[in-house]
Design a protein around this motif. Structure first.
Motif, short mmCIF file in Angstrom:
data_model
loop_
_atom_site.label_atom_id
_atom_site.label_comp_id
_atom_site.label_asym_id
_atom_site.label_seq_id
_atom_site.Cartn_x
_atom_site.Cartn_y
_atom_site.Cartn_z
N ASP A 108 -6.56 3.48 -4.62
CA ASP A 108 -7.82 2.58 -4.88
C ASP A 108 -9.04 3.28 -4.82
O ASP A 108 -10.34 2.64 -4.79
CB ASP A 108 -7.86 1.69 -3.64
CG ASP A 108 -8.07 2.16 -2.30
OD1 ASP A 108 -7.95 3.31 -2.04
OD2 ASP A 108 -8.12 1.36 -1.18
N ASP A 174 -2.59 4.90 4.01
CA ASP A 174 -4.05 4.63 4.38
C ASP A 174 -3.89 3.72 5.37
O ASP A 174 -3.63 2.47 5.70
CB ASP A 174 -4.55 3.70 3.09
CG ASP A 174 -6.21 3.41 3.19
OD1 ASP A 174 -6.80 3.62 4.46
OD2 ASP A 174 -6.62 3.06 2.19
N ASP A 176 -6.36 1.93 6.61
CA ASP A 176 -7.04 0.66 6.33
C ASP A 176 -6.11 -0.57 5.96
O ASP A 176 -6.24 -1.75 5.94
CB ASP A 176 -7.88 0.69 5.46
CG ASP A 176 -9.29 1.53 5.85
OD1 ASP A 176 -9.50 1.51 7.51
OD2 ASP A 176 -9.93 2.02 5.32
N HIS A 177 -4.75 -0.05 5.51
CA HIS A 177 -3.76 -1.00 4.89
C HIS A 177 -2.57 -0.86 5.55
O HIS A 177 -1.81 -1.73 5.41
CB HIS A 177 -3.55 -0.41 3.31
CG HIS A 177 -4.52 -0.68 2.43
ND1 HIS A 177 -5.72 0.12 2.35
CD2 HIS A 177 -4.84 -1.71 1.51
CE1 HIS A 177 -6.68 -0.54 1.43
NE2 HIS A 177 -6.18 -1.39 1.08
N TYR A 178 -2.20 0.04 6.52
CA TYR A 178 -1.13 0.11 7.07
C TYR A 178 -1.31 0.23 8.83
O TYR A 178 -1.85 1.02 9.26
CB TYR A 178 -0.38 1.40 6.87
CG TYR A 178 0.25 1.37 5.39
CD1 TYR A 178 1.58 1.21 4.91
CD2 TYR A 178 -0.75 1.65 4.39
CE1 TYR A 178 2.23 0.94 3.86
CE2 TYR A 178 -0.26 1.63 2.91
CZ TYR A 178 1.14 1.33 2.52
OH TYR A 178 1.51 1.36 1.44
N ARG A 184 4.42 -2.63 7.21
CA ARG A 184 3.73 -3.53 6.13
C ARG A 184 4.77 -4.24 5.41
O ARG A 184 5.92 -3.55 4.98
CB ARG A 184 2.95 -2.44 5.12
CG ARG A 184 2.41 -3.05 4.03
CD ARG A 184 1.51 -2.06 3.41
NE ARG A 184 0.75 -2.75 2.18
CZ ARG A 184 -0.26 -3.27 2.08
NH1 ARG A 184 -1.16 -3.06 3.51
NH2 ARG A 184 -1.00 -3.71 1.16
N ASN A 190 -0.57 1.07 -1.24
CA ASN A 190 -1.98 1.96 -1.53
C ASN A 190 -1.49 3.63 -1.01
O ASN A 190 -1.44 3.88 0.02
CB ASN A 190 -2.90 1.48 -0.69
CG ASN A 190 -4.37 2.35 -1.33
OD1 ASN A 190 -4.48 2.83 -2.41
ND2 ASN A 190 -5.34 2.47 -0.22
#
Length: 517
Positions: A108, A174, A176-178, A184, A190
């Protein structure tokens, strides 16, 4: 097979010399952007690196995630990927230091930091999922960062640590995503690998596109790839026959493999190499299990006819295996063959009677997906029952229930494959028979753990041969598992180049190596 591998290395050198990074030049078919379709019977347990330690998951991980180190075709030593450099500090093999590349980014566009790398490793250890890769990180004590530097401190000397972090266990995620404490869910990812996951249908299809933000060891981005997942080898065979897949990687029925290898169809390329995938019968050693008594397991080892399995079930597309460490790995020996060169029911009966074990011994044998697994399990059960010493109930499970079942100790015995994580004998010992075994079968032998640590302390791997030989002898004596077969690595393709580079036999899938021919 070794000659085949050397020829491939030679081709790589020539292609690199003319500046095409070991892959074929683009053709008009490449330029049209049509995805290369790869078919497989692999199952992806999770798209989260903290929740999967299986071949199907790691095959896609090596494309959508990035590790500090990776493997290039024809090499046994890991090379920098997300890292600019990595090496041990000092001679004790307990401090491993990596410098992060300055230009690595997530798909990203977000920058990857040393703290993100630390977070990824800490997260695997914090979640400690039973199906996750924690057994590979058993020597890791702590991680600290300073700028772009990541320093790994190990509990004990471990010369194989660089091999381990070049696998899916080293995948960078990341923060912020995991989430730090939970896996997840869903089909979005990502990562920072050579591909981005454009779409995902669990158990059906993954669509991959080249990741233009990727920076690492892969010098040329690959073509768009679609992976199609099939429940059964026969379904993959039907797709291959009608050419709805361009590449068939794992696993076609033995009859199809044997026929194609013997006489490939027009335009069909069969890439065959020595495989680092083994299949074993694993025993539940917990109290109360009908196979907890070592005499029972030794009797099973004396009865099983591996040659018949390879010949009658797999049509000689696999080889009988008589040791924990397969052929092609320098530490390979044959202790099970040395004990019983041929099936010996009389010896098995004597083992049981001398131990006072009541006959017949009754136990269940579980298995899951794979080429010819039904016939394989049935023949194993038949061989054991024909000895007059056993009564076997064979049960099939879908892959996810199977994984949860053996992790919980729900099966008396089960058949399972093991794909090498990296090209070293440690991958067939530490995570398999060590104290924190990925097989979760309750086996613990202090002498085994001692020998494993001795091999890991040795930087010069040729000096580990005696210890690995001793480990294999102990396994043949204790029989926590029974090695059965060693698979050869087959990849079938039509009008697609690069298939010999797709895999070296261990967990990587280099989808970026494929191109239209």
């Amino acid at each position: 097979m070794r000659l085949f591998q050397l020829r491939i290395i030679g081709v790589c050198v020539v292609l690199l010399a003319v500046g095409v990074a070991g892959f074929r030049l683009l053709t008009e078919a490449d330029r049209d952007g049509k995805p290369i379709v790869v078919g497989t019977t692999d199952t992806v347990s999770s798209l989260d690196p903290a929740g999967a330690y299986d071949a199907g998951s790691w095959a896609i991980f090596t494309n959508i995630y990035q590790s500090l180190l990776t493997y290039t075709p024809g090499t046994d030593e890991p090379v920098p990927d997300a890292a600019e450099s990595c090496d041990f500090a000092g001679e004790a093999l307990r401090t491993f230091v990596c410098e992060l590349r300055p230009d690595v980014r997530f798909a990203d566009g977000g920058d990857i930091t040393a703290e993100d790398v630390k977070y990824s490793f800490d997260r695997i250890r914090r979640i400690a999922d039973p199906q996750g890769p924690l057994p590979l990180l058993d020597t890791l004590e702590s991680i600290r960062t300073e700028g772009d530097r990541i320093t790994f401190r190990l509990r004990t000397a471990d010369a194989t640590f660089p091999f381990k972090i070049a696998t899916g266990a080293g995948a960078i995620v990341d923060p912020d995503h995991y989430d730090a404490g939970t896996l997840r869910e869903g089909g979005s990812v990502n990562g920072s690998g050579p591909y981005v996951l454009e779409s995902w249908r669990d158990g059906e299809e993954a669509r991959l596109a080249p990741n233009t933000n990727y920076r690492g060891a892969v010098s040329r981005l690959g073509k768009p790839v679609t992976i199609r997942y099939y429940d059964e080898p026969e379904q993959l065979a039907a797709a291959w026959k009608e050419r709805s897949v361009d590449v068939a990687a794992r696993q076609l029925p033995p009859s199809v493999l044997a026929a194609e290898a013997d006489e490939p169809g027009p335009g069909v390329e069969v890439a065959e190499s020595t495989g680092e995938t083994i299949r074993s019968m694993v025993f539940n050693l917990r109290d109360g299990s009908p196979v907890a008594d070592p005499a029972v397991r030794r009797a099973v080892a004396a009865v099983v006819d591996r040659t018949a399995l390879a010949r009658d079930v797999h049509q000689r597309t696999v080889d009988p295996l008589f040791s924990l460490i397969p052929k092609g790995i320098p530490a390979h020996t044959t202790p099970f063959f040395d004990r019983h060169p041929e099936p010996d029911p009389r010896a098995a009966r004597a083992l049981l009677e001398n131990a006072g074990v009541g006959l017949p011994v009754r136990f269940t044998l579980a298995y899951s997906q794979g080429a010819a697994t039904d016939a394989e399990a049935e023949l194993l059960g038949q061989q054991l029952e024909d000895s007059g010493l056993f009564e076997i109930e064979v049960r099939e499970y879908d892959w996810k229930k199977f994984q949860k079942g053996y992790a919980a100790g729900a099966f008396d015995a089960y058949c399972v494959g093991w794909v090498a994580d990296f090209p070293d004998a440690d991958t067939f010992t530490a995570p398999v028979i060590g104290a924190d075994s990925a097989y979760h079968n309750g086996y613990h032998n202090p002498e085994v753990d001692k020998l494993i640590r001795a091999t890991q302390r040795q930087e010069h791997r040729h000096r580990t041969m005696e210890d690995f030989a001793a480990l294999q002898e102990i396994v043949a004596e204790d029989v926590p598992l029974l090695p059965l077969l060693q698979r050869r690595n087959f990849v079938l393709s039509q009008d697609v180049a690069g298939t010999p580079y797709l895999s070296d036999g261990h967990g990587m899938w280099r989808l970026w190596a494929l191109s239209r021919s």
